[in-house]
Structure formats: structure tokens, C-alpha cells
Design a protein around this motif. Structure first.
Motif, mmCIF file in Angstrom:
data_model
loop_
_atom_site.group_PDB
_atom_site.id
_atom_site.type_symbol
_atom_site.label_atom_id
_atom_site.label_comp_id
_atom_site.label_asym_id
_atom_site.label_seq_id
_atom_site.Cartn_x
_atom_site.Cartn_y
_atom_site.Cartn_z
ATOM 1 N N VAL A 57 0.841 -1.196 0.000
ATOM 2 C CA VAL A 57 0.000 0.000 0.000
ATOM 3 C C VAL A 57 0.875 1.244 0.000
ATOM 4 C CG1 VAL A 57 -1.807 1.284 1.212
ATOM 5 C CG2 VAL A 57 -1.801 -1.228 1.276
ATOM 6 N N ALA A 58 0.597 2.172 -0.906
ATOM 7 C CA ALA A 58 1.255 3.475 -0.925
ATOM 8 C C ALA A 58 0.251 4.523 -0.465
ATOM 9 C CB ALA A 58 1.748 3.803 -2.337
ATOM 10 N N VAL A 59 0.697 5.422 0.414
ATOM 11 C CA VAL A 59 -0.175 6.469 0.950
ATOM 12 C C VAL A 59 0.353 7.830 0.517
ATOM 13 C CG1 VAL A 59 -1.116 7.548 3.017
ATOM 14 C CG2 VAL A 59 -0.838 5.058 2.928
ATOM 15 N N LEU A 60 -0.528 8.633 -0.051
ATOM 16 C CA LEU A 60 -0.201 9.995 -0.445
ATOM 17 C C LEU A 60 -1.160 10.940 0.273
ATOM 18 C CD1 LEU A 60 1.217 12.140 -2.252
ATOM 19 C CD2 LEU A 60 -0.486 11.618 -4.018
ATOM 20 N N SER A 61 -0.626 11.855 1.057
ATOM 21 C CA SER A 61 -1.453 12.863 1.716
ATOM 22 C C SER A 61 -1.596 14.071 0.810
ATOM 23 C CB SER A 61 -0.827 13.283 3.046
ATOM 24 O OG SER A 61 -1.526 14.395 3.587
ATOM 25 N N ILE A 62 -2.809 14.600 0.754
ATOM 26 C CA ILE A 62 -3.013 15.808 -0.040
ATOM 27 C C ILE A 62 -2.191 16.965 0.520
ATOM 28 C CG2 ILE A 62 -5.020 16.662 1.230
ATOM 29 C CD1 ILE A 62 -6.267 17.429 -1.447
ATOM 30 N N PRO A 89 5.851 -3.880 -6.738
ATOM 31 C CA PRO A 89 4.428 -3.828 -7.058
ATOM 32 C C PRO A 89 3.651 -3.038 -6.009
ATOM 33 C CG PRO A 89 4.925 -5.904 -5.982
ATOM 34 C CD PRO A 89 6.243 -5.170 -6.116
ATOM 35 N N VAL A 90 2.577 -2.385 -6.434
ATOM 36 C CA VAL A 90 1.693 -1.652 -5.537
ATOM 37 C C VAL A 90 0.268 -2.148 -5.769
ATOM 38 C CG1 VAL A 90 0.804 0.599 -4.849
ATOM 39 C CG2 VAL A 90 3.192 0.380 -5.586
ATOM 40 N N ASP A 91 -0.355 -2.603 -4.705
ATOM 41 C CA ASP A 91 -1.725 -3.101 -4.810
ATOM 42 C C ASP A 91 -2.763 -2.011 -4.586
ATOM 43 O OD1 ASP A 91 -1.090 -6.028 -5.050
ATOM 44 O OD2 ASP A 91 -0.199 -5.678 -3.077
ATOM 45 N N VAL A 92 -2.467 -1.119 -3.669
ATOM 46 C CA VAL A 92 -3.430 -0.087 -3.279
ATOM 47 C C VAL A 92 -2.711 1.244 -3.111
ATOM 48 C CG1 VAL A 92 -5.118 0.651 -1.535
ATOM 49 C CG2 VAL A 92 -4.853 -1.788 -2.058
ATOM 50 N N VAL A 93 -3.324 2.300 -3.618
ATOM 51 C CA VAL A 93 -2.864 3.672 -3.375
ATOM 52 C C VAL A 93 -3.956 4.398 -2.601
ATOM 53 C CG1 VAL A 93 -2.295 5.905 -4.407
ATOM 54 C CG2 VAL A 93 -1.382 3.801 -5.411
ATOM 55 N N VAL A 94 -3.585 5.016 -1.486
ATOM 56 C CA VAL A 94 -4.524 5.784 -0.671
ATOM 57 C C VAL A 94 -4.189 7.267 -0.804
ATOM 58 C CG1 VAL A 94 -5.353 6.267 1.659
ATOM 59 C CG2 VAL A 94 -4.885 3.908 0.968
ATOM 60 N N LEU A 95 -5.186 8.061 -1.166
ATOM 61 C CA LEU A 95 -5.062 9.520 -1.180
ATOM 62 C C LEU A 95 -5.908 10.055 -0.035
ATOM 63 C CD1 LEU A 95 -4.113 12.187 -2.540
ATOM 64 C CD2 LEU A 95 -6.222 12.087 -3.904
ATOM 65 N N GLU A 96 -5.268 10.635 0.975
ATOM 66 C CA GLU A 96 -6.020 11.075 2.159
ATOM 67 C C GLU A 96 -5.904 12.570 2.377
ATOM 68 O OE1 GLU A 96 -4.978 12.212 5.306
ATOM 69 O OE2 GLU A 96 -2.835 11.710 5.416
ATOM 70 N N GLY A 97 -6.979 13.152 2.913
ATOM 71 C CA GLY A 97 -6.968 14.575 3.207
ATOM 72 C C GLY A 97 -8.342 15.068 3.608
ATOM 73 N N TRP A 98 -8.391 16.251 4.190
ATOM 74 C CA TRP A 98 -9.650 16.762 4.733
ATOM 75 C C TRP A 98 -10.655 17.106 3.645
ATOM 76 C CZ3 TRP A 98 -12.267 21.478 4.401
ATOM 77 C CH2 TRP A 98 -11.622 22.484 3.662
ATOM 78 N N CYS A 99 -10.187 17.491 2.453
ATOM 79 C CA CYS A 99 -11.118 17.889 1.394
ATOM 80 C C CYS A 99 -11.084 16.941 0.197
ATOM 81 C CB CYS A 99 -10.836 19.316 0.939
ATOM 82 S SG CYS A 99 -9.206 19.580 0.186
#
Length: 314
Positions: free
Chosen positions: A70-75, A154-164
Motif C-alpha cells: 500500500v502506498a499512501v499519499l497525503s493531499i 508492485p503496488v496493490d493499493v494507493v490511498v489519497l487522504e486529506g480533509w477535502c
């Protein structure tokens, strides 16, 4: 004897939702060895624990039986550099919503587009460098850091997280209609005294270009309080968060009054744009567009202690 999971129920619910959405996503991709990752949006207000929950989600999904990368990217890491944030504020001297980072309009749209496009193709080979925004620079105003975080296949899931994340612009008529309704659950919040209608319309216009980011998302998780206190609880959550931090660092941080002022600045976003997560947007002609994660969304309803009350789907 049953073992107790080290992960809170909210994280377990998130993992189950992502796993189910990933199975459906892979079924639509004939070549699983090079299929794009599942993209999941995570939206939650200030102090709700979205970063903590997302971090725990990543850990849980890495463990068996999921065993996912899982890769996580914060806005937050997509904010404009300091010089451009300063220029934006100077270009809108009367719009307090655009003074400092946070609001739609304060992010680097081109950078976000490039990063999301690269992550879509990460399993075809190559590395993706994720930006880092250092909020400690320039006396807390922040700036983009030199270092990056590298994501490799390999990346199975990408999460984009943030308040908006997932917020949609609305028509000018709808902005006007909401302007006159007051703020649900916050009778003391004086919208007209806090920000001008034209200033909300400026942010609304800037939000339009974020929709291309949202088009990358396949599934969604929304973190919120109970419907009767979905906004008032944000003040409690953010104040708890600040007080916990100050208890650990010797008292450095915002006062209670400063926390309230901090949260106040985000309330217009929830009032005018927040329901786009579930309802998409209606254009000037009255035509509705649902978000790409329609029917692939999970709501986590949390209490004031951030414990899971219930889940629902949208």
C-alpha cells in the motif's frame, strides 16, 4: 481461545472494504501482473484521526491474510511551495480562506496530476517519487521539502487522504442558497461575518480543477462524527489532538482559542462542498454527476473519543 486484534474496529472495517473493492477491481483487469493499483480516497475532518487510521490500515493490509503493498499519499504533501502560497495570498488580499495552506486552491494541481498518473502506471515498472511538505518551515507556514518518498512496484493499493478529498464544486445558485441557511449544528458560527460570499465563490472556482484528481479514485472511505454533531465534534477532536500533543512536548502548541480559530477556517469547506463526497455535483444546468467511487464508498461514524459507532455504505 480467540485472540484480540491489535487493530481498532474502524481499521478492520477499512481493511475489509478495501479488500472487497480490490477483488472487484482485479476482476475488471485481465492482466493482474501489470494492472493499476486500486485507488482509495480517505476523507476526514481535522482531528478525526484519518492519518493515524490510514497508517494503521496500511500496516494491517501488509499483514496476512491480505499481504498487500500500500502506498499512501497525503493531499498535504501536494501543497504549493512557500513562494507560491505567499503569491496566492497576495493575489487575494481580502480572502482569508486563501491566506496560508489548507483550502482548495493552495495545492499544486499539475504536480498532483503527474503523481497520480505515475502511480496508475507504477506496476508497469519504474519508481515514483512522492513529494513531502514540511509544515515546520517558515515559522509554521511550511514549504516543499527537498527529500521525497520513493514508491516502487508492485503496488496493490494507493490511498489519497486529506480533509477535502472528494469535495466537489457547486453551482453559484447553490452557494447562494447554502449561504442563507446558516451552519447546521453550529448556530454560533457567523458565516457572513467570517467570510464574504464572493470569497467562497473564489474557492468554489478553484475546486473545479481538483475533480481531475478525484477521477483517479476507485473507492472511498469517509470518516465523520454523528449526523447531529458532524461539525461541532471537529472542534472537540482537534482540541483533544492539540492538548495531547502539548502534554507530550512540554506545552508547546496552540491555545484553545487558537484551535477554535484554526478550525473555523475550514467550516465553509464542509458547508459548501463537503457533501460532494457522497452526492457528486450538480452543474449550472441542473445535471448531476456522481463521483467515480459511487457505490464503492464506506462511512465510518466515530464518537468524540474516535471509537467506531457504526458503518454505512454509499
Amino acid at each position: 481461545m480467540a485472540t484480540t486484534s491489535p487493530y481498532p474496529p474502524a481499521v478492520q472495517a477499512m481493511a475489509n472494504h478495501v479488500s472487497n473493492c480490490l477483488k472487484a477491481h482485479r476482476a475488471r483487469c485481465p492482466n493482474q501482473s501489470t494492472s493499476p493499483p486500486l485507488f482509495v480516497g480517505v476523507q476526514g475532518p481535522q482531528g478525526s484521526g484519518k492519518t493515524f487510521l490510514t497508517s494503521r490500515l496500511r500496516s494491517l493490509l501488509a499483514d496476512p491474510p491480505y499481504s498487500l503493498s500500500v502506498a499512501v499519499l497525503s493531499i498535504d504533501d501536494l501543497y504549493l511551495p512557500h513562494a507560491e502560497l505567499t503569491a496566492l495570498a497576495e493575489a487575494h488580499p481580502r480572502n482569508r480562506l486563501l491566506h496560508g495552506r489548507g483550502q482548495p486552491g493552495t495545492h499544486d494541481i499539475a504536480l498532483g496530476r503527474a503523481i497520480l498518473t505515475a502511480l496508475k502506471a507504477v506496476n508497469d515498472g519504474g519508481d515514483v517519487a512522492l513529494p513531502v511538505f514540511d509544515k515546520s518551515l517558515f515559522d509554521g507556514v511550511g514549504d516543499r521539502a527537498v527529500e521525497t518518498r520513493v514508491v516502487r512496484e508492485p503496488v496493490d493499493v494507493v490511498v489519497l487522504e486529506g480533509w477535502c478529498v472528494g469535495f466537489y464544486p457547486v453551482s453559484r445558485a447553490e452557494v447562494g442558497a447554502r449561504w442563507g441557511r446558516g451552519v447546521p449544528g453550529l448556530d454560533e458560527f457567523d458565516m457572513e461575518g467570517f467570510v464574504a460570499l464572493e470569497e467562497v465563490l473564489e474557492v468554489n472556482a478553484m475546486l473545479g480543477v481538483y475533480v481531475e484528481w478525484w477521477q483517479a479514485l476507485d473507492a472511498f472511505i469517509q470518516i465523520r462524527g454523528p449526523p447531529t454533531s458532524s461539525l461541532s465534534i471537529v472542534y472537540q477532536w482537534r482540541l483533544q489532538q492539540e492538548q495531547d500533543m502539548k502534554a507530550k512536548n512540554g506545552g508547546r502548541g496552540m491555545t484553545d482559542a487558537q484551535v477554535k480559530t484554526f478550525v473555523d477556517r475550514y467550516i465553509p469547506g464542509y458547508v459548501f462542498f463537503g457533501d460532494g463526497v457522497q452526492e457528486g455535483t450538480v452543474d449550472e444546468r441542473g445535471e448531476r454527476t456522481m463521483p467515480p467511487w459511487h457505490r464503492q464508498g464506506l462511512v465510518l461514524e466515530l464518537d468524540v473519543e474516535r471509537k467506531l459507532i457504526r458503518t454505512s455504505r454509499f
